[in-house]
Design a protein around this motif. Structure first.
Motif, PDB file in Angstrom:
ATOM      1  N   VAL A  64      43.143 -15.000  35.868  1.00 20.88           N
ATOM      2  CA  VAL A  64      42.240 -16.071  35.426  1.00 20.88           C
ATOM      3  C   VAL A  64      41.017 -16.025  36.338  1.00 20.88           C
ATOM      4  O   VAL A  64      41.153 -15.808  37.538  1.00 20.88           O
ATOM      5  CB  VAL A  64      42.910 -17.460  35.574  1.00 20.88           C
ATOM      6  CG1 VAL A  64      41.920 -18.576  35.256  1.00 20.88           C
ATOM      7  CG2 VAL A  64      44.132 -17.583  34.676  1.00 20.88           C
ATOM      8  N   TYR A 276      46.741 -22.237  33.472  1.00 20.94           N
ATOM      9  CA  TYR A 276      47.083 -21.206  32.483  1.00 20.94           C
ATOM     10  C   TYR A 276      47.793 -21.840  31.278  1.00 20.94           C
ATOM     11  O   TYR A 276      47.438 -21.592  30.128  1.00 20.94           O
ATOM     12  CB  TYR A 276      47.988 -20.214  33.199  1.00 20.94           C
ATOM     13  CG  TYR A 276      48.277 -18.924  32.495  1.00 20.94           C
ATOM     14  CD1 TYR A 276      47.307 -17.946  32.388  1.00 20.94           C
ATOM     15  CD2 TYR A 276      49.543 -18.664  31.987  1.00 20.94           C
ATOM     16  CE1 TYR A 276      47.610 -16.736  31.787  1.00 20.94           C
ATOM     17  CE2 TYR A 276      49.838 -17.460  31.388  1.00 20.94           C
ATOM     18  CZ  TYR A 276      48.873 -16.497  31.289  1.00 20.94           C
ATOM     19  OH  TYR A 276      49.169 -15.315  30.699  1.00 20.94           O
ATOM     20  N   THR A 296      48.268 -11.581  28.378  1.00 25.07           N
ATOM     21  CA  THR A 296      47.965 -12.960  28.005  1.00 25.07           C
ATOM     22  C   THR A 296      47.568 -13.038  26.538  1.00 25.07           C
ATOM     23  O   THR A 296      46.675 -12.315  26.110  1.00 25.07           O
ATOM     24  CB  THR A 296      46.775 -13.458  28.853  1.00 25.07           C
ATOM     25  OG1 THR A 296      47.125 -13.285  30.214  1.00 25.07           O
ATOM     26  CG2 THR A 296      46.492 -14.909  28.575  1.00 25.07           C
TER      27      THR A 296
END
Ligand SMILES: Nc1nc2c(ncn2[C@@H]2O[C@H](COP(=O)(O)OP(=O)(O)OP(=O)(O)O)[C@@H](O)[C@H]2O)c(=O)[nH]1
Ligand SMILES: [Mg+2]
Length: 365
Positions: A64, A276, A296
Motif C-alpha cells: 500500500v 487494507y 490484491t
C-alpha cells in the motif's frame, strides 16, 4: 492502492507516516508544505507461513502506498479554510483516507486552538471535506441545469441520471453527512465515480494518544467510535511517537519494549491491515519454488480477475483454477495432500475468489 494521511497541523501525520513506512521524514514542521510518499508491505502471517512451507527464492507481499499530506491551512475564525487545489487533486486520487487526530497533550507542542480536543478536530476536518464535496456537487448541478435542453437524447438522459444522484447527495452533504453514509447502489456509485468525492472514500481515524495514555487507548478509541457511526470508517487509537520509536528497534528489542509498556497489540500492523480491509480488498496467494506472493484484488472478484491480476495472458487463456484455502494447505502440508483430502478444487471462470485462497491458474495462449 493509495492511502492519503490527512489531519490538522501538528496532529502527528508525519510521525504516523514514519511509523508506517519506517521512514525518517522531518516531524514538527508546524504546518510545513512537504508531501511524503512511501510504500508499505502489508504484513500477512499467512504469507510468512506459506514461505516457510515452500521455501521459495523470494517472498512478495502485497503493498500500500501512503502519502503524508500537509495540513489544510488553518483559518483564524475557527472555521476550516479551503484546501489548496494541488492537495485536493492528491486527495481525490486516494483510495482511502487515514485521518490522524491529535489526542496527546504536550505543552512542548502547541495546539493552534490552545486546547487539545480530539472530537472538535475530527469534526473540523470532516466538515472541510464535506464542504469540498458540496462545492463540486453544487457547481455540477448548476451546469446540468443550464445544459438541460442541449445535446443528443442519450446525453440528456445521462445528464438526467447524474442529476438525480447528485440531488440525492446534496441534502446529505448539506446536513454535514459524508457520502459514504448514503447507501448508493452500484449504478449510482458508477455515475459519480468520476468526481472522486472525498467523503465517499473509506476512512481510518487514528487517534494519536499521548505516551501516558496508552493504557486507555482502547477506551479512548471506543468512546470516539461510538459517536462516529459512519459507514466505511474505523477508529483506532495509538501513540504515534511510541510506535515510531518501536519501529526503529529490531524485532526482539521491540517485543521487550512492548511488554514493558504494556502494549499487547502490534498496533502498527493493525493500522496497515485495517486500511487494507477498509479498501474492500482481499488477498489471494500464489506459491511455488520460485516465489510465494500475496496479490490484491477487490472483494467480489472472480477467478479470471485474479488471473488477470497476475498477468493478462493468464486471464486471456484461462482454462481453470486450482484453488485451496491457505489454512487447509498449511495444515495438510502440500498441494498433493490437499488434493487427496478433497480440499484442492478445480474452479471455472466465474468462481468468486475468497480471501486466503491459494490459486494456481491453468491457461493456454
Ligand atoms: N508528546 C507527543 N508528541 C507527539 C506525538 N506525536 C507527535 N508528536 C509531536 O508533535 C509534533 C507534530 O508531529 P508531526 O508528526 O510533525 O505532525 P504533523 O501532523 O505531520 O504536522 P504538520 O505536518 O506540521 O501539520 C512533533 O513535534 C512530534 O514529535 C505523541 O504521541 N506524543
Ligand atoms: Mg507533517
Amino acid at each position: 492502492m493509495q492511502v492519503c494521511i490527512v489531519g490538522l497541523a501538528g496532529a502527528g501525520k508525519t510521525t504516523v507516516f514514519n511509523t508506517l513506512t519506517r521512514g525518517h521524514a522531518a516531524t514538527g514542521g508546524f504546518g510545513g508544505m512537504t508531501v511524503n510518499t512511501g510504500v508499505v508491505k502489508v504484513p500477512d502471517e499467512r504469507l510468512s507461513r506459506l514461505t516457510e512451507l515452500f521455501k521459495p527464492k523470494r517472498e512478495v507481499p502485497a503493498d500500500v502506498t501512503y502519502v503524508d499530506l500537509p495540513a489544510p491551512p488553518s483559518a483564524t475564525d475557527g472555521r476550516p479554510a479551503d484546501i489548496p487545489a494541488d492537495q485536493l487533486a492528491r486527495l481525490r486520487n486516494a483510495d482511502a483516507l487515514l485521518h490522524v487526530v491529535r489526542a496527546f497533550d504536550d505543552p512542548a507542542v502547541p495546539h493552534p486552538d490552545g486546547t487539545v480536543d480530539a472530537w472538535r478536530d475530527l469534526e473540523r476536518l470532516d466538515l472541510e471535506f464535506v464542504l469540498a464535496d458540496l462545492g463540486v456537487v453544487e457547481k455540477r448541478l448548476e451546469r446540468l441545469e443550464g445544459s438541460g435542453r442541449h445535446g443528443t437524447q442519450s446525453e440528456r438522459e445521462q445528464n438526467e441520471r447524474e442529476r438525480v444522484v447528485l440531488e440525492r447527495i446534496r441534502p446529505a452533504l448539506t446536513s454535514g453527512a459524508p457520502i459514504r453514509d448514503l447507501e448508493l447502489d452500484t449504478e449510482e456509485s458508477r455515475i459519480i465515480r468520476g468526481f472522486r468525492f472525498l467523503t465517499e472514500k473509506p476512512v481510518l481515524v487514528v487517534l494519536n494518544v499521548g505516551e501516558g495514555q496508552i493504557a486507555e487507548a482502547v477506551s479512548v478509541a471506543s468512546g470516539v467510535a461510538a459517536r462516529y457511526p459512519h459507514r466505511h470508517s474505523r477508529v483506532v487509537a495509538l501513540s504515534a511517537r511510541i510506535e515510531m520509536e518501536i519501529g526503529e528497534l529490531d524485532a526482539e528489542e521491540a517485543e521487550v519494549f512492548r511488554q514493558d509498556m504494556g502494549l499487547t497489540d502490534p498496533s502498527l500492523e493493525r493500522v496497515i491491515r485495517l486500511s487494507y480491509e477498509l479498501l474492500g480488498l482481499i488477498s489471494f496467494f500464489t506459491a511455488g519454488p520460485d516465489e510465494t506472493r500475496a496479490w490484491t484484488i477487490p472483494e467480489g472478484s472472480n477467478a479470471v480477475d485474479a488471473a488477470g491480476a497476475i498477468h493478462s495472458d493468464l486471464a486471456r487463456g484461462f482454462i481453470r483454477a486450482e484453488v485451496v484455502l491457505v489454512e487447509d494447505l498449511l495444515s495438510l502440508g502440500s498441494m498433493a495432500d490437499a488434493r487427496r483430502n478433497g480440499k484442492l478444487r478445480s474452479e471455472g471462470k466465474t468462481y468468486r475468489v475468497r480471501d486466503g485462497d491459494v490459486i494456481e491458474v491453468l491457461f493456454n495462449v
